[in-house]
Design an enzyme around this catalytic site. Sequence first.
Site, PDB file in Angstrom:
ATOM      1  N   ALA A  96       0.841  -1.194  -0.108  1.00  0.00           N
ATOM      2  CA  ALA A  96       0.029  -0.032  -0.018  1.00  0.00           C
ATOM      3  C   ALA A  96       0.920   1.208  -0.006  1.00  0.00           C
ATOM      4  O   ALA A  96       2.129   1.246   0.035  1.00  0.00           O
ATOM      5  CB  ALA A  96      -0.924  -0.006   1.363  1.00  0.00           C
TER       6      ALA A  96
ATOM      7  N   GLY B 222       1.469   7.294   4.660  1.00  0.00           N
ATOM      8  CA  GLY B 222       1.492   8.433   4.824  1.00  0.00           C
ATOM      9  C   GLY B 222       3.025   9.024   4.452  1.00  0.00           C
ATOM     10  O   GLY B 222       3.492  10.274   4.221  1.00  0.00           O
TER      11      GLY B 222
ATOM     12  N   TRP C 126       5.513   4.284   0.140  1.00  0.00           N
ATOM     13  CA  TRP C 126       5.390   2.915  -0.166  1.00  0.00           C
ATOM     14  C   TRP C 126       5.751   2.033   0.716  1.00  0.00           C
ATOM     15  O   TRP C 126       6.785   2.152   1.542  1.00  0.00           O
ATOM     16  CB  TRP C 126       5.912   2.450  -1.581  1.00  0.00           C
ATOM     17  CG  TRP C 126       5.158   3.128  -2.691  1.00  0.00           C
ATOM     18  CD1 TRP C 126       5.713   4.293  -3.449  1.00  0.00           C
ATOM     19  CD2 TRP C 126       4.099   2.765  -3.412  1.00  0.00           C
ATOM     20  NE1 TRP C 126       4.725   4.582  -4.411  1.00  0.00           N
ATOM     21  CE2 TRP C 126       3.856   3.622  -4.288  1.00  0.00           C
ATOM     22  CE3 TRP C 126       3.203   1.819  -2.989  1.00  0.00           C
ATOM     23  CZ2 TRP C 126       2.703   3.365  -5.080  1.00  0.00           C
ATOM     24  CZ3 TRP C 126       2.009   1.631  -3.925  1.00  0.00           C
ATOM     25  CH2 TRP C 126       1.706   2.511  -4.785  1.00  0.00           C
TER      26      TRP C 126
ATOM     27  N   ASP D  98       0.252   9.982  16.281  1.00  0.00           N
ATOM     28  CA  ASP D  98      -0.721   9.654  15.288  1.00  0.00           C
ATOM     29  C   ASP D  98      -1.379   8.344  15.441  1.00  0.00           C
ATOM     30  O   ASP D  98      -1.789   7.724  14.332  1.00  0.00           O
ATOM     31  CB  ASP D  98       0.021   9.660  13.831  1.00  0.00           C
ATOM     32  CG  ASP D  98      -0.978   9.774  12.555  1.00  0.00           C
ATOM     33  OD1 ASP D  98      -2.050  10.442  12.793  1.00  0.00           O
ATOM     34  OD2 ASP D  98      -0.808   9.259  11.582  1.00  0.00           O
TER      35      ASP D  98
END
Length: 745
Positions: free
Chosen positions: A152, A155, A158, A282
């Site tokens: 995927a 942020g 890759w 985060d």
Amino acid sequence: MRCVRADCPGSYGPEGYCDECGRKKPDKPLASVPSAASPASVPSVATVSAGSTRASSGRTRGSSRGGLGAGLIDIARVPLRDPATAVMQDPKVAEGRRYCAKCNEAVGRGKDGKPGRVEGFCPSCGTPFSFVPRLHPGDIVNDRYEMLGALAYGGLGWIYLARDRNVGDAVTERWVVLKGLINTGDADAMASAVTERRFLVEMDHPNIVKIFDFVQHPDPKTGELIGYIVMEYVGGHSLRDILVARRAEGARVLPLAEVIAYGVEILPALGYLHDRGLIFCDFKPDNVIHAEEQLKLIDLGGVRRADDDVSAVYGTPGYQAPEVAELGPSVASDIYTVGRSLAVLSFEFRGFSTTYAHELPKDVPLLAQEESYHRLLRRATHKDRDRRFQSAAELSEQLLGVLREVVSATDGIARPTLSRQFTPERRAFGTGAGEVGEETVAELRPSDVAAGLPLPQVDVLDPGAGFLATLSVADPAEAVKQLEAAPMSSVEIVLRLVRARIESGDLAGAKAGLDELAATDPFDWRIDWYRGIAALAGDNAAEARVSFDAVYDELPGEPAARLALAAAVECTGDVDAAAKLYERVWRVDRGYISAAFGLARIRLAAGDRAGALSVLDQVPDSSSLHIAAQVAGVRASLRAEAHALKHDDLVSASGRLERITLDVERRARLAVEMLEAALGWINGSRLPGHRLPPGAKVLGHELSERGLRLGLEQAYRAMAQLAQDPDTRIALVDRANAVRPRTLT
């Protein structure tokens, strides 16, 4: 780009989340994930994660389970999947997610029907960008990691799946995840990667993805060395993916108990980081993976030291605390992100990143129904970080208490536990209905509540804890003298002195001591607790209600806080609110007998005799007040408005009394109450034409005027024999003579 949800007017922001409904923009349709009650297995889904180092072998486990659910609920396991099915067949980054790493302006966007460039330069600042994977299937990194493909785009760039050729054999293989950077020109991203290498390789917690290595590999185009972090692979689903899958099935949110259990399970991982001076920064549902029977905290790119004032701060709108931009991240800001994540998972939180970016929405049915959970979220996401939970352990403790309440309210099974904050209640209050004597008080008195409520546990680390352990005087006035002469001063000594002054009637002195403590630490909930007790001792229930409400805000998972507030609320006359609180306390912990009597008292006053009896019958046999509860049940059975009492009620009350083990005097007193009620019913309250069944008896006496009068005579004479005072004995004999049948004209 507009949200794909048909009834949502929002648009996807830079992070890929809708600014109205909060849902993530799907890269492709997500397969269904089973609910907690579903036995179905999870279909294959391309999900980025880190976790177990082994692939699914197709085997299924037996009934054994991990800690997920805190032993209170069962959560369906999410089977591991074959890593080979997780890679993207055609790795692309959606145009809506393409932004310049330096200025955050949109890049790589299509025009006039033509697709946007996946590589090029930012038109705003000239920084090069590339959204093409640097690594391809078959590439070997560091002579060790064989690429399987891209998982995927995250942020920080890759994320790839690889096989570790140095670990494994023909039977087993270790799959790892390699995480690169957005591009070589992004200094902040490079610094974040260095942070991960520096801090996280040594991290070892079962709920945190393991960082194995930090390697470099030349860029295929420029030859420049690119850094990659090597992590374990977890083949599960993120909590965000589980939520989206449930919505696709029609269940708009996750069950509350399941959401809370997720929070309880993952908070120790955050606490582990905090204890080592690290801030996650985060936290969000995307960064928690459910794999088999365990949760894993992933995506450690934003982790930084608590004292780091230089590194870039990573966060997500809607989850990040409001003060981070000005004050920087902290333990309290991590707590905020957990609270926001719980909210997003548990109810439809439209506009969570815009309209309600820093507050909870109003008029949410779930929050109206689950008051303790609402209060927990309010504290966890308070705008003032000093008002939030100050540690992951503190939040976890209260969250577990709320989970016990939620589950007990659902299935009716009590789930008590020892409190780390409170002692048991010192004595049950409001139990007058179960007392048999000359003077019994049925109503709730504030002073009795003050004397019976639990007390805060003594902090064993307090300097005065040892001195308090030696204090054994029972007289409050003497306790005040000894405490005032204590060899040291500490918070615990001041609190104990406050308590002694309350018990001795010196409410002004107690208030002065609490004001002194509040000036030093205004956030200590024990100050409000003792203010509430002092207010009750002074017969000021309204003031006590305010104080205990503040304690409930601070400790939403503590039954003792709800019990104190319930009693204060009842004393103010708000019986409906009190009943709700009493019921929640009683459902979760049958040790709080005051809650049972309070709930029964309110139900009985409202005419719900069956409900009152049901609660009183739940007082366990092991309780010292079991007999008192049964006595209260006898009285409740006899209480009814005119024409509402039936012979069945009298017979039932009689049977209840005959089963109670009482001394002769108390049994005689209670028998008088019952027989007088029965006689009054026979003579005046019985409905016209009501026929008694043949052989109906109360305490062995025929349910007729003659039979009941004979029973009353016997009861009065039994009481007269036990009376110590001659005048009392004569009065009881007179009553017996007056009630016997042959005195009738």
